[in-house]
Write a protein that holds these residues in place. Sequence first.
Motif, mmCIF file in Angstrom:
data_model
loop_
_atom_site.group_PDB
_atom_site.id
_atom_site.type_symbol
_atom_site.label_atom_id
_atom_site.label_comp_id
_atom_site.label_asym_id
_atom_site.label_seq_id
_atom_site.Cartn_x
_atom_site.Cartn_y
_atom_site.Cartn_z
ATOM 1 N N GLU A 110 39.565 42.074 6.128
ATOM 2 C CA GLU A 110 38.515 41.564 7.012
ATOM 3 C C GLU A 110 37.221 41.398 6.237
ATOM 4 O O GLU A 110 36.869 42.230 5.404
ATOM 5 N N LEU A 111 36.523 40.317 6.531
ATOM 6 C CA LEU A 111 35.207 40.084 5.960
ATOM 7 C C LEU A 111 34.268 39.733 7.111
ATOM 8 O O LEU A 111 34.503 38.773 7.836
ATOM 9 N N LYS A 112 33.250 40.570 7.278
ATOM 10 C CA LYS A 112 32.259 40.350 8.332
ATOM 11 C C LYS A 112 30.927 40.005 7.682
ATOM 12 O O LYS A 112 30.588 40.544 6.638
ATOM 13 N N ALA A 113 30.188 39.123 8.340
ATOM 14 C CA ALA A 113 28.872 38.726 7.845
ATOM 15 C C ALA A 113 27.884 38.806 8.996
ATOM 16 O O ALA A 113 28.218 38.476 10.138
ATOM 17 N N GLU A 114 26.693 39.265 8.670
ATOM 18 C CA GLU A 114 25.643 39.386 9.681
ATOM 19 C C GLU A 114 24.306 39.111 9.000
ATOM 20 O O GLU A 114 24.089 39.517 7.856
ATOM 21 N N SER A 115 23.429 38.404 9.717
ATOM 22 C CA SER A 115 22.113 38.135 9.164
ATOM 23 C C SER A 115 21.048 38.221 10.249
ATOM 24 O O SER A 115 21.267 37.798 11.381
ATOM 25 N N MET A 122 22.874 35.942 13.466
ATOM 26 C CA MET A 122 24.157 35.371 13.176
ATOM 27 C C MET A 122 25.157 36.477 12.864
ATOM 28 O O MET A 122 24.850 37.402 12.129
ATOM 29 N N ARG A 123 26.328 36.353 13.445
ATOM 30 C CA ARG A 123 27.449 37.261 13.155
ATOM 31 C C ARG A 123 28.714 36.438 13.082
ATOM 32 O O ARG A 123 28.979 35.629 13.951
ATOM 33 N N LYS A 124 29.489 36.675 12.043
ATOM 34 C CA LYS A 124 30.760 35.967 11.875
ATOM 35 C C LYS A 124 31.741 36.925 11.215
ATOM 36 O O LYS A 124 31.344 37.843 10.512
ATOM 37 N N GLU A 125 33.016 36.654 11.428
ATOM 38 C CA GLU A 125 34.028 37.422 10.717
ATOM 39 C C GLU A 125 35.272 36.584 10.518
ATOM 40 O O GLU A 125 35.519 35.624 11.247
ATOM 41 N N ILE A 126 36.002 36.963 9.500
ATOM 42 C CA ILE A 126 37.255 36.288 9.176
ATOM 43 C C ILE A 126 38.261 37.365 8.787
ATOM 44 O O ILE A 126 37.907 38.365 8.153
ATOM 45 N N LEU A 185 42.015 32.711 -0.452
ATOM 46 C CA LEU A 185 40.657 32.631 -1.001
ATOM 47 C C LEU A 185 39.944 31.344 -0.582
ATOM 48 O O LEU A 185 38.725 31.325 -0.453
ATOM 49 N N GLU A 186 40.700 30.288 -0.324
ATOM 50 C CA GLU A 186 40.066 29.045 0.128
ATOM 51 C C GLU A 186 39.438 29.237 1.511
ATOM 52 O O GLU A 186 38.410 28.629 1.813
ATOM 53 N N HIS A 187 40.017 30.099 2.334
ATOM 54 C CA HIS A 187 39.432 30.399 3.653
ATOM 55 C C HIS A 187 38.129 31.183 3.482
ATOM 56 O O HIS A 187 37.180 30.997 4.244
ATOM 57 N N VAL A 188 38.095 32.055 2.498
ATOM 58 C CA VAL A 188 36.878 32.823 2.214
ATOM 59 C C VAL A 188 35.771 31.870 1.760
ATOM 60 O O VAL A 188 34.625 31.968 2.218
ATOM 61 N N ALA A 189 36.110 30.924 0.884
ATOM 62 C CA ALA A 189 35.119 29.956 0.394
ATOM 63 C C ALA A 189 34.573 29.121 1.557
ATOM 64 O O ALA A 189 33.357 28.886 1.640
ATOM 65 N N ALA A 190 35.438 28.702 2.468
ATOM 66 C CA ALA A 190 34.996 27.913 3.623
ATOM 67 C C ALA A 190 34.103 28.753 4.534
ATOM 68 O O ALA A 190 33.111 28.255 5.088
ATOM 69 N N PHE A 191 34.433 30.033 4.675
ATOM 70 C CA PHE A 191 33.648 30.973 5.479
ATOM 71 C C PHE A 191 32.238 31.106 4.899
ATOM 72 O O PHE A 191 31.240 31.021 5.625
#
Length: 136
Positions: A63-68, A1-5, A14-20
Amino acid sequence: MRKEITIKNQVGELEHVAAFIEEIGEELGLDMELRMNLNLVMEEMVSNVIFYAFPEGTEASIELKAESDGKELTFVLSDRGREFDPTLKEDLDIDCNPAERDLGGMGIYIVKNIMNKVSYQRLEGKNLLTMKKEIK
């Protein structure tokens, strides 16, 4: 999984970060406690960027990227704000009276205690804060 916002340096984002974070939690099947902890960590760190990384009135992107890989979840928070390495911040003495404690630093303390690994780099004018959590 890879996502970014990518968000603006505004508190309302911050509400977009919480939803992310919630979307990632659902996709990976993370339990509610871990989702809440991850949301707390990201809210703390993104808030620090919003409030302190840029001169007042400056519009900027974060930018906030997430990877798992299924075993570990890695977040990379990046911005082009003032250089700041939160990993160098001395840990709080949580045993002292809160009234006698200096303001600030609690968010970083929380992040260091929730995440398994936190590291910082300054590359090409960017702050890069990498935060890792084992999710097994």
